[in-house]
Motif scaffolding. Sequence first.
Motif, PDB file in Angstrom:
ATOM      1  N   LEU A 220       0.831  -1.209   0.000  1.00 52.61           N
ATOM      2  CA  LEU A 220       0.000   0.000   0.000  1.00 52.61           C
ATOM      3  C   LEU A 220       0.864   1.258   0.000  1.00 52.61           C
ATOM      4  O   LEU A 220       0.525   2.253  -0.656  1.00 52.61           O
ATOM      5  N   ASP A 221       1.996   1.193   0.688  1.00 55.54           N
ATOM      6  CA  ASP A 221       2.901   2.354   0.688  1.00 55.54           C
ATOM      7  C   ASP A 221       3.410   2.635  -0.724  1.00 55.54           C
ATOM      8  O   ASP A 221       3.466   3.786  -1.168  1.00 55.54           O
ATOM      9  N   LYS A 224       0.574   4.013  -2.858  1.00 55.29           N
ATOM     10  CA  LYS A 224       0.209   5.386  -2.490  1.00 55.29           C
ATOM     11  C   LYS A 224       1.163   6.403  -3.111  1.00 55.29           C
ATOM     12  O   LYS A 224       0.761   7.500  -3.491  1.00 55.29           O
ATOM     13  N   SER A 253      -9.547   2.259  -5.571  1.00 56.86           N
ATOM     14  CA  SER A 253      -8.250   2.867  -5.890  1.00 56.86           C
ATOM     15  C   SER A 253      -8.364   3.865  -7.035  1.00 56.86           C
ATOM     16  O   SER A 253      -7.549   4.772  -7.159  1.00 56.86           O
ATOM     17  N   MET A 351      -6.566   0.025   3.008  1.00 51.71           N
ATOM     18  CA  MET A 351      -6.758   1.313   2.329  1.00 51.71           C
ATOM     19  C   MET A 351      -7.608   2.262   3.171  1.00 51.71           C
ATOM     20  O   MET A 351      -7.616   3.476   2.925  1.00 51.71           O
ATOM     21  N   TRP A 355      -9.088   6.887  -0.053  1.00 56.21           N
ATOM     22  CA  TRP A 355      -7.854   6.580  -0.773  1.00 56.21           C
ATOM     23  C   TRP A 355      -7.665   7.654  -1.840  1.00 56.21           C
ATOM     24  O   TRP A 355      -8.612   7.968  -2.571  1.00 56.21           O
TER      25      TRP A 355
END
Length: 583
Positions: A220-221, A224, A253, A351, A355
């Motif tokens: 997720l990092d 992002k 997303s 998330m 997001w």
Amino acid sequence: MADAAVKSKAPEPTSAESERELTDGFHLIIDALKLNGLNTIYGVSGIPITDFGRMAQAEGIRVISFRHEQNAGNAASIAGFLTKKPGICLTVSAPGFLNGLTALANATTNCFPMILISGSSEREIVDLQQGDYEEMDQLAIAKPLCKAAFRVLHAADIGIGVARAIRAAVSGRPGGVYLDLPAKLFSQVMDAEAGRKSLVKVIDPAPAQIPAPAAVKRALDVLKGAKRPLIILGKGAAYAQADDAIRGLVEKSGIPFLPMSMGKGLLPDTHPQCAGAARSTVLKDSDVVMLIGARLNWLLSHGKGKTWGEPGSKKFIQIDIEPKEMDSNVEIVAPVVGDIGSCVSALLEGMGGKWPAPPADWIKTVSTRKDDNIAKMAPRLMNNNVPMDYHGALGALRTIVKERPDAILVNEGANTLDLARGIIDMYQPRKRLDVGTWGVMGIGMGFAIAAAIETGKRVLAVEGDSAFGFSGMEVETICRYNLPVCVVVFNNNGIYRGTDVNPTGGSDVAPTVFVKGSRYDKMMEAFGGVGVNATTPDELRRAVNQAMDSGKPTLVNAVIDPSAGSESGRIGNLNPQSVLRKK
Ligand code: OXT
Ligand code: ADP
Ligand code: MG
């Protein structure tokens, strides 16, 4: 299990001992399959499994009998893909086994769960190479071509043997399993009660594999931080049957997604985030790519080279159940190992409520490219040229699929494959079945038959004339079981094109060319199905609509301009070139 070992009486009971209830290998195998919900067998009869097939049918298993084991094997493999239970293919020894083996290897390559069960000859004679009927060390030959291979020598081990085969096929990365059953095993007798107790109902055959929280956070990092993110959905994502979670992740997303061929329909191809029509742009220009159930193999140019833009311009996140898949071609900065359902759910949860949407300029770039390509293609799909070209013919089929989003599309060929993939939009998961990882011809009729049997849905098989030839005899099988399959043969008189000539001027035609003006529709008529010769998009549309409405076995011979195709479809670049070749 309800009524485990089917009972039979010993032939000549002479004592209390011989009056015990008995069972045998035949019945134990049937019971073991049924106990595990494996109620359909695809196969070809013969020594030593003829009676087994009969008995299986008598015991309520659906036995679908084919004309060639390769087609039965392909049917079993796609049944596995569609149901997440191993498809069962049953063959005779040596040659029948070998015929089934291509399908087993293909299943393994594609991560489809199946079990090839072959009868085999007498071990003692085979091992001494004394020349038994259909002698072959089948276990040794199967081993390198599948996930696991087992042989059962004792009736008491049948339960365990079948259980091991099931677990091997569906747990972790799914694949093909070989189960060797020597002829002698079938008639081995044992006490019915002991037999019943020896059977195993496999508990939780494909256990959830939960990703590590740190792996989820890492992914997720990376996601992002992306400026130009892309999600690629492969056939592993379709197999996983985690459709809602996948859709949830993609939509939350806001990231453009690119479906691989059999990943099409997980979200509709018409979804605003679908980047199928901007393929080269998203591969080249993305900066973070999240692969969900897709490998970085040849179909994705191994994750490198000019398809992927500047070297080092990409970060990959990969979700896969197979840890060894990570870093197989390029570095994966965020591996997420686990089953797709668990991984995608964990990512969704991570998330949180909000997001950040991907940067607007990236979305704009993708949609501009996509709109351009779609606009370019649109008029070509409406053409009414005679003879038909691929676009005119596929334009007609595209509408038919749009009107029947739950129909299953089977597709093989070169131009027929590559153009149909781009032109025919898919709307639901697991509705597009094709040549897969190997680009193998011959899956057509086996896939079509199993798709009809397993789902009860209408099936449209769009086949190059060469591709169809690999499994064409199974139109008899389609008629025999009265399956709702409409086969459309794109007949351009050959492999890729029908225009090559023999440069020597000799009487043999060129190696890529077939009999001109063939009437494949007559093949279906020969077995009582409907045959139609279609020379215009309108005729094609009418015939296919009728077939899809009636559900009658139909073959439409679609006459395609022999000069319309290109060498190897979209992958002509893979052909080696000779510098010495005379023009
Ligand atoms: O982005 P750009 O601008 O690049 O554009 C792309 C998309 O964005 C765009 N696009 C769209 N535009 C508008 N609208 C829509 N909706 C849209 N969708 C996409 O279109 C382009 C192209 O998109 P695509 O296709 O997604 O992208 P691309 O670049 O092509 O993708 C690359 C690949 C590699 C992922 C893709 O090409 C792919 O999946 N290819 C699979 C190819 C394959 O597996 N082929 C089969 C094998 S060929 C050969 O081996 C054959 N043999 C030998 C043989 C085999 N295979 N097996 C056995 C057992 N024995 C022998 C044989 C015998 S084929 C064959 C028979 C052939 O003859 P037939 O008679 O059967 O068939 P015909 O050719 O019809 O005669
Ligand atoms: P495509 O050809 O569509 O790109 P591939 O066959 O290359 O797809 O990749 C499918 C991948 O999906 C394989 O690496 C396989 O290990 C993985 N896979 C299959 N089923 C699951 C699952 N349930 N969970 C996670 N990964 C899976
Ligand atoms: Mg052709």
